[in-house]
Design a protein around this motif. Structure first.
Motif, PDB file in Angstrom:
ATOM      1  N   ASN A   1      11.970  10.578  -3.918  1.00  0.00           N
ATOM      2  CA  ASN A   1      10.626  10.534  -3.565  1.00  0.00           C
ATOM      3  C   ASN A   1       9.421  10.849  -4.448  1.00  0.00           C
ATOM      4  N   GLU A   2       9.860  12.197  -5.105  1.00  0.00           N
ATOM      5  CA  GLU A   2       8.824  12.771  -5.789  1.00  0.00           C
ATOM      6  C   GLU A   2       8.551  12.132  -7.299  1.00  0.00           C
ATOM      7  N   ARG A   3       9.763  12.275  -7.872  1.00  0.00           N
ATOM      8  CA  ARG A   3       9.823  11.702  -9.263  1.00  0.00           C
ATOM      9  C   ARG A   3       9.480  10.239  -9.360  1.00  0.00           C
ATOM     10  N   GLU A   4      10.084   9.336  -8.746  1.00  0.00           N
ATOM     11  CA  GLU A   4       9.599   7.985  -8.693  1.00  0.00           C
ATOM     12  C   GLU A   4       8.727   7.433  -8.033  1.00  0.00           C
ATOM     13  N   GLY A   5       8.332   8.395  -7.034  1.00  0.00           N
ATOM     14  CA  GLY A   5       7.153   7.743  -5.846  1.00  0.00           C
ATOM     15  C   GLY A   5       7.878   6.729  -5.000  1.00  0.00           C
ATOM     16  N   ILE A   6       9.090   6.758  -4.620  1.00  0.00           N
ATOM     17  CA  ILE A   6       9.651   5.890  -3.848  1.00  0.00           C
ATOM     18  C   ILE A   6       9.609   6.150  -2.429  1.00  0.00           C
ATOM     19  N   THR A   7       9.109   5.343  -1.345  1.00  0.00           N
ATOM     20  CA  THR A   7       9.106   5.646  -0.061  1.00  0.00           C
ATOM     21  C   THR A   7      10.453   5.801   0.515  1.00  0.00           C
ATOM     22  N   VAL A   8      10.451   6.990   1.101  1.00  0.00           N
ATOM     23  CA  VAL A   8      11.942   7.349   1.916  1.00  0.00           C
ATOM     24  C   VAL A   8      11.636   7.706   3.157  1.00  0.00           C
ATOM     25  N   ILE A   9      12.504   6.957   3.994  1.00  0.00           N
ATOM     26  CA  ILE A   9      12.488   6.876   5.563  1.00  0.00           C
ATOM     27  C   ILE A   9      13.685   7.447   5.952  1.00  0.00           C
ATOM     28  N   THR A  10      14.086   8.610   6.601  1.00  0.00           N
ATOM     29  CA  THR A  10      15.278   9.233   7.009  1.00  0.00           C
ATOM     30  C   THR A  10      15.176   9.529   8.492  1.00  0.00           C
ATOM     31  N   ASN A  11      16.244   9.031   9.205  1.00  0.00           N
ATOM     32  CA  ASN A  11      16.651   9.500  10.432  1.00  0.00           C
ATOM     33  C   ASN A  11      17.271  10.936  10.196  1.00  0.00           C
ATOM     34  N   LEU A  12      16.847  11.777  11.097  1.00  0.00           N
ATOM     35  CA  LEU A  12      17.401  13.329  11.275  1.00  0.00           C
ATOM     36  C   LEU A  12      17.473  13.933  12.721  1.00  0.00           C
ATOM     37  N   HIS A  13      18.300  14.734  12.819  1.00  0.00           N
ATOM     38  CA  HIS A  13      18.823  15.305  14.126  1.00  0.00           C
ATOM     39  C   HIS A  13      18.100  16.717  13.998  1.00  0.00           C
ATOM     40  N   THR A  14      17.811  17.290  12.766  1.00  0.00           N
ATOM     41  CA  THR A  14      17.652  18.491  12.769  1.00  0.00           C
ATOM     42  C   THR A  14      16.213  18.892  12.446  1.00  0.00           C
ATOM     43  N   LEU A  15      15.501  19.865  13.292  1.00  0.00           N
ATOM     44  CA  LEU A  15      13.996  19.984  13.275  1.00  0.00           C
ATOM     45  C   LEU A  15      13.516  20.662  11.896  1.00  0.00           C
TER      46      LEU A  15
END
Length: 293
Positions: free
Chosen positions: A191-205
């Motif tokens: 995300n930071e290096r290429e500026g690619i949008t990352v959308i991730t499902n997570l269980h942990t706050l």
């Protein structure tokens, strides 16, 4: 910009995703949280078009994604890379070949049938593995790797797609805390290096707070929270997760992936403005792995 407008998915009488509207600018790192069955995975699968919408519209850069078919749909699924909880590797193929499969939608049908990959493609695959710290596994069968290593192979395969967006569906749910941190570090680096949008499902706050600049909370198929991690207050957490059986607040410690502060991190290259996978010459060896012919 990814835009969802009144997106709904029904399975018979059950509404898995209920009239969700979101706008996600390019380059954001977004975490989606919520209880099991909240609609998180269905939402990602609709964005990738693995699951069709029942109603509503999904648009990306002005293109109506929810109406694509044929070659246009395959191109979208190439540009919108998906990483799964269960890795989806081919266990009997070596790691390098699994990563190269990310190039299939960039190539001609004949080359895919003949299983012919160029030296440049092989070099890029090795570079992606080196970036994730597992180039030494390139010639191993994928099924012999640990879960954390397999998830990094899946991320390398996604990188080979040269995506505009990466969707990660519970990428650390089956991993131990150390491997979970390594995988999340890798996604943040992309995300930071290429500026690619990352959308991730997570269980942990704690993971959502540590890695995501924006957190979306879902409950009962609806978006009930959409803000920065700093706004994940006790009342917001209750709205997303509800309360325990006796009415007390949920303890975040039961969802924590925290490990000691001196934990190692995945080795990554310095930030670069170059291509996603730098080309290597035909005679290059990466991390001690000779480049296959």
């Amino acid at each position: 910009m990814l835009e969802l407008t009144d997106v709904t998915r029904r399975f018979g009488a059950n509404i898995a995703v209920d009239c969700v509207s979101l706008s996600i600018p390019e380059g954001q790192m977004v975490g989606i949280i919520g209880r099991s069955g909240a609609g998180k995975s269905t939402l990602l699968r609709m964005i990738n078009r693995l699951t069709p919408t029942s109603s509503g519209e999904i648009r990306f850069e002005g293109k109506t994604v929810s109406g694509l078919g044929g070659a246009d749909l395959r191109n979208w699924q190439r540009d919108c890379a998906m990483i799964f909880q269960q890795f989806n590797l081919v266990p009997r193929l070596d790691v390098l070949t699994n990563v190269l499969l990310g190039r299939l939608n960039h190539r001609s049908t004949i080359l895919n049938i003949l299983n012919i990959f160029t030296i440049e493609e092989r070099a890029s695959a090795l570079a992606a593995l080196e970036r994730l710290g597992i180039a030494q596994t390139a010639l191993q069968m994928a099924g012999t790797l640990s879960g954390g290593q397999q998830q990094r192979v899946a991320i390398a395969r996604a990188l080979m797609q040269s995506p505009s967006m990466v969707l990660a569906d519970e990428p650390i749910a089956s991993l131990d805390p150390l491997n979970a941190q390594i995988v999340m570090d890798a996604l943040r680096d992309i995300n930071e290096r290429e500026g690619i949008t990352v959308i991730t499902n997570l269980h942990t706050l704690d993971t959502a707070r540590a890695y995501c600049e924006r957190v979306i909370g879902m409950a009962g198929g609806k978006v009930v929270f959409d803000d920065s991690p700093t706004e994940l207050t006790t009342s917001a957490v209750r709205m997303i997760y509800g309360a325990s059986g006796d009415g007390t607040e949920i303890s975040e410690s039961i969802t924590s992936t925290s490990i000691s502060a001196d934990r190692p991190v995945v080795p990554v290259r310095p930030k670069s403005t170059g291509p996603l996978q730098p080309a290597l010459s035909a005679n290059t060896a990466v991390a001690g792995v000779a480049l296959p012919a």
